[in-house]
Design an enzyme around this catalytic site. Structure first.
Site, mmCIF file in Angstrom:
data_model
loop_
_atom_site.group_PDB
_atom_site.id
_atom_site.type_symbol
_atom_site.label_atom_id
_atom_site.label_comp_id
_atom_site.label_asym_id
_atom_site.label_seq_id
_atom_site.Cartn_x
_atom_site.Cartn_y
_atom_site.Cartn_z
ATOM 1 N N ASP A 136 0.838 -1.194 0.000
ATOM 2 C CA ASP A 136 0.000 0.000 0.000
ATOM 3 C C ASP A 136 0.879 1.252 0.000
ATOM 4 O O ASP A 136 1.991 1.224 -0.534
ATOM 5 C CB ASP A 136 -0.941 -0.047 1.225
ATOM 6 C CG ASP A 136 -2.270 0.658 0.970
ATOM 7 O OD1 ASP A 136 -2.255 1.885 0.766
ATOM 8 O OD2 ASP A 136 -3.317 -0.009 0.979
ATOM 9 N N HIS A 199 -3.878 6.167 3.315
ATOM 10 C CA HIS A 199 -4.509 4.943 2.807
ATOM 11 C C HIS A 199 -3.896 3.663 3.397
ATOM 12 O O HIS A 199 -4.614 2.764 3.838
ATOM 13 C CB HIS A 199 -4.374 4.956 1.279
ATOM 14 C CG HIS A 199 -5.194 3.940 0.556
ATOM 15 N ND1 HIS A 199 -4.771 2.653 0.364
ATOM 16 C CD2 HIS A 199 -6.410 4.035 -0.041
ATOM 17 C CE1 HIS A 199 -5.693 1.993 -0.325
ATOM 18 N NE2 HIS A 199 -6.703 2.811 -0.585
ATOM 19 N N SER A 525 -11.052 -0.667 -1.264
ATOM 20 C CA SER A 525 -9.794 -0.637 -0.511
ATOM 21 C C SER A 525 -10.024 -0.923 0.960
ATOM 22 O O SER A 525 -9.144 -1.430 1.649
ATOM 23 C CB SER A 525 -9.144 0.753 -0.607
ATOM 24 O OG SER A 525 -8.438 0.891 -1.800
#
Ligand code: NAG
Ligand code: NAG
Ligand code: NAG
Ligand code: NAG
Length: 736
Positions: A136, A199, A525
């Site tokens: 990620d 994220h 996600s």
């Protein structure tokens, strides 16, 4: 920054095409994929070097061109190559494929309780045996979610590393590496595994974060925790401000497999369909599977359009996103007393005070080149601050709120018809209402002399409809291999509270400089790490199970979504909603070995014309599946298959086992008239021994001649793509 990039993207592409035309010899990063790692103890790096030397003509240029030698877990390398050099290498012995360095995109807590997996029902501690590898944007290592209180040292099988300046791992976050094949850093990028986007911290903490008190500016206050708080985390930073490059993703898989992770979580994907041998996640996860490591990946955020699903390789667990029973609402109250409830994560409190309400179209900044059509949508830079200052603005489209904030507005009421099932957070007081309610707000503004409004601070309410598949979740059918039903299952991916990077913007406004440690965001996600956590839980209970067995357990125990709330059925949610507690006791599993997957790839051709389609007018399909007993030694399963409109039979109708690990097969035959009434017809095979219910869906549907699959050029290229096709969820392999 990001806004400017979006605006100028078309010009940048044109320029790139022009440069290419003039300089065909320009070297770009490519990946030379060579399949399995050769057996024996010799250096693959020297093979890579001599291949490059042959093509490039000298040792020094070979050295300069090479970026990565992959050789820990599979064979291949990344290098800067011209088109001509790519052509030469493609012909060389041992080369499976040469991939361009595609940029993949990110598929941008109550959720565990909602899944029936609350603190009270948490299993015996995993005791830090299971390691989840997260590919990620990196991680914020100091976040409370990753503290290592009560954690002992990593298990002895762990061979990973913690790299990067000003970055420290601990006994919870046991490994961190970063990869940047293009060697380009945006101003916001931090050159270490440290997360500057939020994220990666969010996904890692959703999968395996510790239990910590958390809220978003006081909203959704409670305990945030990951699925398996006792699992360890290893981070592989492959995504930067410009995206996630294929060469870096493969380097991360090569390392993660060799480091000793148990589960890999990837919340990213290609923005267009790629063949399996061109897709770095398909290739990396294939090799992971060989080592018993399941890769859990996001289905993508390109729904609700058909054939938009990404990460569709059969050995990947492909995760769709659905809602939980908590919605974030913010009410707009007009001067006439009317109240419109909208969706928004709104932490701003206007204390009930009313402000003048205007239509964005009445506040165009003409000297900036805007007009009322543009300003009615409240674009950044389009608003006249004299008109907006101190007011609430009604916008005819959802935006990031920066247009109103930068013009000194107090709040925004946005109307939108698309984003009606999940909430964004904004840099100012804002809510998003339906276009119908928006019309009423506009009528009020136009019919009132001094229109006023206020926006109430956000609240959460119970969504009794949950769970349903959210609009943005990418849908099947599988664009490359229609025989394989995708996505595989769904997990919570809407309005999820989890850890964040304190240097990343907390709202959808990229210029929002506030800092938060926890944030609420939505996407596949976010659903992917829920499935990764559940997979780690199954892995902890059954350390010897193959990747396919874990995937099967998660799928056959998933619960069916209410068809009244979900008219798209299997192409939206696959087997159904994940249920981690049941998944540890599936009774039977549909196992698959590497040989099965290789057989599958061979059957693919490797060209698309070998797809096994039923091209005639009538459906007539037979598929055989093999299950392995993982429940009680002596058990008898009764098999039933159901589907409306078609005949379906199963032989044999019972399977009797006398040992754990015993394998038995059954054959399902589907026949009947063409499917004409329904877009798809769902079918189910159910095996039950009275204790376990093993459910495996299949789908029959007719691909209508001329049917549009908007984002999928591959399907459009197949004029003969007609007739009924049969899709099967578990067992993974194509029809026999
Ligand atoms: C290390 O990282 C922290 C967190 O971003 C930052 O505050 C600090 O300034 C950094 N130190 C150095 C020497 O870069
Ligand atoms: C209009 O836009 C220009 C150019 O962006 C800006 O300089 C100016 O301040 C804006 N005017 C108002 C009144 O907002
Ligand atoms: C695809 O493979 C099949 C079987 O191997 C072969 O007959 C066919 O010509 C191939 N098609 C293309 C386009 O390569
Ligand atoms: C299973 O059944 C066999 C034969 O019916 C019997 O001999 C055996 O003891 C049984 N095993 C268990 C664990 O019940």
């Amino acid at each position: 920054m990001a806004k400017a990039m979006l605006h100028f993207l078309p010009y940048a592409l044109l320029l790139a095409a022009f440069v290419l035309a003039c300089h065909g010899q320009e070297r770009k990063v490519h990946i030379v994929y060579m399949g399995e790692r050769p057996k024996g103890d010799f250096s693959v790096a020297s093979t890579h070097h001599s291949m490059l030397e042959t093509v490039l003509g000298s040792t020094s240029s070979a050295k300069d061109s090479l970026i990565y030698s992959y050789g820990k877990s599979f064979n291949g390398f990344a290098a800067r190559l011209s088109d001509e050099e790519v052509a030469k290498l493609s012909e060389m012995e041992g080369v499976v494929s040469v991939l361009p360095n595609h940029k993949l995109k990110l598929h941008t807590t109550r959720s565990w309780d909602f899944m029936g997996f609350s603190k009270g029902t948490l299993p015996a501690p995993i005791e830090g045996k299971v390691i989840i590898g997260v590919l990620d944007t990196g991680i914020w290592p100091e976040s409370d979610s990753f503290n290592d209180d009560d954690f002992g040292p990593p298990p002895s099988k762990w061979k990973g590393k913690c790299t990067g300046a000003n970055f420290t791992c601990n006994n919870k976050l046991i490994g961190a590496r970063y990869y940047n094949s293009e060697d380009y850093y945006d101003s916001t990028d931090i050159k270490s595994p440290r997360d500057s986007e939020g994220h990666g911290s969010h996904t890692a903490s959703t999968a395996a974060g510790r239990e910590v008190p958390a809220s978003y500016f006081g909203l959704a206050a409670g305990t945030a925790r990951g699925g398996v708080p006792n699992a360890r985390i290893a981070v592989y930073k492959v995504c930067w401000a410009t995206g996630c490059a294929s060469a870096d993703i493969l380097a991360a898989f090569d390392d993660a497999i060799a480091d000793g992770v148990d589960i890999i979580s990837t919340s990213l994907g290609a923005p267009f369909p790629l063949e399996y041998l061109e897709d770095p996640i398909a290739i990396g996860s294939f090799h992971a599977m060989k080592y018993g490591i399941l890769t859990s990946s996001s289905a993508g955020n390109s729904g609700p359009f058909p054939a938009t699903v990404s990460n569709y390789a059969p050995w990947i667990l492909t995760v769709a996103a659905s809602t939980i029973d908590r919605r974030f609402v913010a009410k707009a109250v007009l001067g006439n007393g009317e109240i419109y409830s909208g969706l928004s994560v709104n932490n701003f409190d206007l204390n009930g005070k009313s402000y003048p309400l205007i239509w964005g179209g009445d506040a165009a900044n003409f000297s900036a080149g805007a007009n009322s059509v543009i300003s009615s949508q409240c674009f950044h830079g389009a608003m006249n601050s004299y008109k907006v200052k101190g007011k609430i603005v009604f916008c005819e489209r959802i935006g990031d709120g920066a247009g109103i904030l930068s013009a000194d507005g107090v709040g925004a009421i946005m109307a939108d018809s698309l984003f009606t099932d999940f909430a964004f957070s904004f840099p100012l007081s804002a809510t998003v209402i339906t276009t119908e309610d928006g019309q009423r707000v506009l009528d009020y503004i136009r019919s009132t002399e001094n229109p006023v409004a206020t926006i109430l601070v956000g609240e959460t309410d119970k969504d009794v409809m949950a769970p349903y598949i959210v609009s943005f979740s990418s849908r099947g059918p599988n664009p490359i291999t229609p025989d394989i039903l995708k996505p595989d299952l769904t997990a919570p991916g809407v309005d999820i509270l989890a850890a964040w990077s304190p240097v990343a913007p907390p709202s959808i406004d990229f210029e929002d400089t506030r800092s938060v440690e926890y944030n609420i965001i939505s996407g596949t996600s976010m659903s992917c790490p829920h499935a990764s956590g559940a997979a780690a839980y199954v892995k902890a209970a059954h350390p010897k199970w193959s990747a396919a067995a874990i995937k099967s357990a998660l799928m056959t125990t998933a619960h069916v979504l209410d068809p009244k709330k979900n008219d798209e059925l299997e192409f939206a949610y696959g087997s159904g909603h994940i249920n981690p507690l049941k998944a540890v006791k599936p009774g039977l599993v549909f196992d698959a070995s590497e040989a099965d997957y290789v057989h599958f790839l061979c059957k693919q051709g490797y060209n698309t014309t070998t797809l096994k389609l039923i091209t005639g007018q009538k459906i007539d399909a037979v598929f055989t599946r093999t299950v392995t007993n993982v429940g009680s030694p002596n058990s008898t399963y009764y098999i039933n298959a159901y589907t409306p409109y078609s005949r379906v039979s199963v032989t044999p109708s019972t399977l009797s086992f006398s040992a754990v690990g015993e394998k038995k097969s059954f054959t399902v035959k589907v026949s009947g008239p063409p499917i004409s009434q329904q877009p798809i017809v769902s079918g189910t095979v159910i095996l039950t021994d009275g204790v376990h219910v093993v459910r495996s869906p299949f789908v029959i549907y007719t691909i209508l001649p001329g049917a549009a699959y908007p984002s999928n050029s591959i399907l459009e290229k197949r004029p003969s793509f007609r007739g009924s096709s049969l899709y099967h969820g578990n067992g993974i392999l194509g029809r026999n």
